[in-house]
Design a protein around this motif. Structure first.
Motif, short mmCIF file in Angstrom:
data_model
loop_
_atom_site.label_atom_id
_atom_site.label_comp_id
_atom_site.label_asym_id
_atom_site.label_seq_id
_atom_site.Cartn_x
_atom_site.Cartn_y
_atom_site.Cartn_z
N GLY A 1 0.95 -1.39 -0.03
CA GLY A 1 -0.06 0.02 0.16
C GLY A 1 0.94 1.29 -0.05
N GLU A 2 1.76 1.25 1.02
CA GLU A 2 2.63 2.43 0.84
C GLU A 2 3.40 2.71 -0.62
N ARG A 3 3.84 1.74 -1.18
CA ARG A 3 4.52 1.74 -2.60
C ARG A 3 3.35 2.17 -3.63
N VAL A 4 2.19 1.60 -3.49
CA VAL A 4 1.27 2.12 -4.35
C VAL A 4 0.83 3.54 -4.47
N ARG A 5 0.89 4.14 -2.87
CA ARG A 5 0.66 5.35 -2.85
C ARG A 5 1.92 6.32 -3.47
N ARG A 6 2.87 5.93 -3.24
CA ARG A 6 4.11 6.72 -3.94
C ARG A 6 4.05 6.67 -5.56
N ALA A 7 3.72 5.44 -5.95
CA ALA A 7 3.66 5.53 -7.45
C ALA A 7 2.38 6.52 -7.97
N GLU A 8 1.37 6.88 -7.03
CA GLU A 8 0.41 7.84 -7.47
C GLU A 8 1.14 9.16 -7.90
N ALA A 9 2.27 9.38 -7.57
CA ALA A 9 2.97 10.58 -7.69
C ALA A 9 3.27 10.72 -9.34
N MET B 1 1.17 1.58 -10.59
CA MET B 1 0.50 1.18 -9.32
C MET B 1 0.03 -0.30 -9.29
N LEU B 2 -0.34 -0.57 -10.58
CA LEU B 2 -0.68 -2.16 -10.77
C LEU B 2 0.39 -2.95 -10.55
N GLY B 3 1.98 -2.72 -10.95
CA GLY B 3 2.82 -3.19 -10.94
C GLY B 3 3.49 -3.76 -9.66
N GLU B 4 3.11 -2.94 -8.60
CA GLU B 4 3.07 -3.30 -7.19
C GLU B 4 2.61 -4.50 -6.58
N LEU B 5 1.74 -5.22 -7.53
CA LEU B 5 0.99 -6.38 -7.11
C LEU B 5 1.79 -7.47 -7.76
N LEU B 6 2.75 -7.25 -8.53
CA LEU B 6 3.48 -8.31 -9.28
C LEU B 6 5.04 -8.38 -8.89
N THR C 1 9.59 -7.19 -4.62
CA THR C 1 8.17 -7.71 -4.75
C THR C 1 8.38 -9.34 -4.74
N THR C 2 9.25 -9.65 -5.47
CA THR C 2 9.37 -11.39 -5.66
C THR C 2 9.70 -12.05 -4.37
N ALA D 1 5.91 -9.79 -18.61
CA ALA D 1 4.82 -9.89 -17.78
C ALA D 1 4.36 -8.53 -17.67
N ALA D 2 5.07 -7.51 -17.48
CA ALA D 2 4.90 -6.14 -17.49
C ALA D 2 4.17 -5.59 -18.75
N ALA D 3 4.72 -6.16 -20.02
CA ALA D 3 4.01 -5.80 -21.32
C ALA D 3 2.68 -6.44 -21.38
N LEU D 4 2.39 -7.71 -20.87
CA LEU D 4 1.32 -8.48 -20.81
C LEU D 4 0.09 -7.50 -20.14
N LEU D 5 0.69 -6.96 -18.92
CA LEU D 5 -0.52 -6.26 -18.09
C LEU D 5 -0.75 -4.86 -18.99
N GLU D 6 0.14 -4.17 -19.50
CA GLU D 6 -0.12 -3.09 -20.50
C GLU D 6 -1.09 -3.43 -21.53
N GLU D 7 -0.72 -4.60 -22.15
CA GLU D 7 -1.61 -5.05 -23.35
C GLU D 7 -3.10 -5.38 -22.79
N ARG D 8 -3.16 -5.89 -21.74
CA ARG D 8 -4.55 -6.18 -21.29
C ARG D 8 -5.42 -4.82 -20.64
N LEU D 9 -4.60 -4.09 -20.35
CA LEU D 9 -5.32 -2.66 -19.89
C LEU D 9 -5.58 -1.76 -20.92
N PHE D 10 -4.62 -1.64 -21.68
CA PHE D 10 -4.80 -0.32 -22.69
C PHE D 10 -4.80 -0.93 -24.34
N GLY D 11 -4.60 -2.32 -24.49
CA GLY D 11 -4.53 -2.82 -25.65
C GLY D 11 -3.37 -2.40 -26.49
N THR D 12 -2.23 -2.11 -25.83
CA THR D 12 -1.01 -1.69 -26.34
C THR D 12 0.28 -2.45 -25.58
#
Length: 198
Positions: A70-78, A89-94, A100-101, A184-195
């Motif tokens: 949660g702390e890192r997600v809040r920092r990512a909001e900047a 923000m979503l990357g902090e869940l992976l 994070t590993t 993995a990061a690319a798949l997340l972006e593709e799923r969210l934004f189609g790119t």
């Protein structure tokens, strides 16, 4: 009084860090109060001052993982760029970084134990609901900012993102040779934004 409270919080953090180290080495079976105390360089009684039982120690360690994320997600909001902010923000869940590993590997230990531990199962369930709420918040925000189509179903999209995050996490932790962090990061972006990243 304030100094005493700070000292106690610092000691509690030290104990949790020692708990994580014992978990990494041998799983929950190794993370006993006695072994955690030895790892932290403390007397067993000092650990029991904060955590009366091993179950309390494990529950606190599990909850503290959520707080760190949660702390890192809040920092990512900047991040000023809307899309990069959402992905950060979503990357902090992976498990996209060593930190994070490590944390998610520990979390999987708790997930495994929660099948036979109702107290841990309750915390894991609460965390799952918090993550779903977070994903829903991100998706709704992206729709409002025009980054996702107006007809996007936030509930369905959040559920799909959750399934993707869980699947990527499991694969990165258990079969990293099949998928690397960049993919993995690319798949997340593709799923969210189609790119995919340029």
């Amino acid at each position: 009084m304030v100094v005493r409270r700070i000292d106690q919080e610092a000691r509690r953090r030290d104990i949790v860090a020692a708990t994580w180290r014992t978990l990494e080495r041998g799983g929950l079976a190794e993370a006993s109060v006695r072994k955690v105390a030895a790892e932290a360089g403390l007397a067993t009684g000092s650990v029991r001052h904060f955590f009366g039982t091993q179950a309390e120690l494990h529950a606190f360690a599990l909850r503290s993982l959520s707080e760190r994320v949660g702390e890192r997600v809040r920092r990512a909001e900047a991040e000023p760029d809307v899309r990069r902010r959402a992905l950060a923000m979503l990357g902090e869940l992976l498990p996209l970084r060593d930190e994070t590993t490590r944390e998610l590997g520990i979390w999987l230990e708790f997930v495994h134990r929660s099948r036979h531990d109702p107290a841990l199962a309750e915390i894991i369930g609460d965390q799952a609901r918090e993550v779903r709420g977070f994903l829903l918040h991100v998706v709704r925000g992206l729709v409002e900012l025009g980054q996702l189509p107006a007809g996007t179903d936030p509930e369905r999209t959040a559920a799909g993102l959750g399934a993707l995050v869980d699947g990527l996490t499991f694969q990165l932790l258990t079969a990293p040779g099949l998928l690397d962090r960049e993919q993995a990061a690319a798949l997340l972006e593709e799923r969210l934004f189609g790119t995919t990243p340029r």
